[in-house]
Design a protein around this motif. Structure first.
Motif, PDB file in Angstrom:
ATOM      1  N   VAL A  70       0.844  -1.186   0.000  1.00 31.52           N
ATOM      2  CA  VAL A  70       0.000   0.000   0.000  1.00 31.52           C
ATOM      3  C   VAL A  70       0.884   1.242   0.000  1.00 31.52           C
ATOM      4  O   VAL A  70       1.779   1.373   0.832  1.00 31.52           O
ATOM      5  CB  VAL A  70      -0.934   0.026   1.234  1.00 31.52           C
ATOM      6  N   THR A  71       0.625   2.133  -0.955  1.00 34.91           N
ATOM      7  CA  THR A  71       1.233   3.455  -0.945  1.00 34.91           C
ATOM      8  C   THR A  71       0.134   4.441  -0.563  1.00 34.91           C
ATOM      9  O   THR A  71      -1.014   4.038  -0.345  1.00 34.91           O
ATOM     10  CB  THR A  71       1.811   3.822  -2.332  1.00 34.91           C
ATOM     11  N   ALA A  72       0.449   5.717  -0.528  1.00 33.14           N
ATOM     12  CA  ALA A  72      -0.552   6.721  -0.174  1.00 33.14           C
ATOM     13  C   ALA A  72      -1.625   6.851  -1.247  1.00 33.14           C
ATOM     14  O   ALA A  72      -2.740   7.262  -0.966  1.00 33.14           O
ATOM     15  CB  ALA A  72       0.113   8.072   0.065  1.00 33.14           C
ATOM     16  N   GLU A  73      -1.308   6.446  -2.497  1.00 31.29           N
ATOM     17  CA  GLU A  73      -2.242   6.638  -3.610  1.00 31.29           C
ATOM     18  C   GLU A  73      -2.810   5.355  -4.208  1.00 31.29           C
ATOM     19  O   GLU A  73      -3.762   5.410  -4.983  1.00 31.29           O
ATOM     20  CB  GLU A  73      -1.562   7.407  -4.751  1.00 31.29           C
ATOM     21  N   ALA A  74      -2.234   4.174  -3.914  1.00 38.95           N
ATOM     22  CA  ALA A  74      -2.687   2.948  -4.578  1.00 38.95           C
ATOM     23  C   ALA A  74      -2.401   1.721  -3.722  1.00 38.95           C
ATOM     24  O   ALA A  74      -1.583   1.753  -2.809  1.00 38.95           O
ATOM     25  CB  ALA A  74      -2.001   2.798  -5.933  1.00 38.95           C
TER      26      ALA A  74
END
Length: 146
Positions: A70-74
């Protein structure tokens, strides 16, 4: 004005070539390897003021076989389905299910705190609770008009 000869069967042949190419990339090869895509799990996403909730349908796997990043956008989910049972008869191998690697990247509608994600995998459904960053929670601001 010039006349152009229209050949409808040529267009149909082109469409048939394109469809064959698509199915060739999806079908298993003779050596047992799959093409570029073997399985794309279905996903459902829901956004609330506090978090983003993601459900992904991945039946037939165990939690240890999943790689969730998990990243901040996806959110990126990958894994591999492995064949457990096969029947071989007269040089022919039979299997009813598709196996191979898969990967799905789901873009998120808001930035999330990727260090506070809660995940659960039960009955083939991966459920992720992705809390939003504070700036996203307070995204709507009332503006006084003078």
């Amino acid at each position: 004005m010039a006349l152009v000869h229209w050949a409808p069967f040529r267009e149909i042949e082109g469409l048939q070539r394109e469809m064959n190419h698509l199915f060739d990339t999806l079908a298993p090869a003779a050596n047992g390897e799959t093409g570029r895509v073997s399985f794309i799990p279905a996903a459902e996403i829901q956004e609330t003021p506090e978090a983003v909730h993601l459900k992904v349908e991945i039946p037939g796997l165990e939690a240890k076989d999943l790689d969730v990043q998990v990243t901040a956008e996806a959110v990126s989910i990958s894994g591999e389905r492995r064949s457990e049972t096969r029947t071989e008869e007269k040089g022919v191998t039979r299997s009813e299910f598709r196996y191979g690697k898969f990967r799905r990247v789901v873009p998120l509608p808001a930035r999330v705190q990727n260090d506070k994600v809660e995940a659960e995998y039960k009955d083939g459904i991966l459920t992720l609770n992705l809390p939003k960053v504070e700036a996203e929670k307070n995204k709507v601001v009332k503006v006084n008009v003078a």
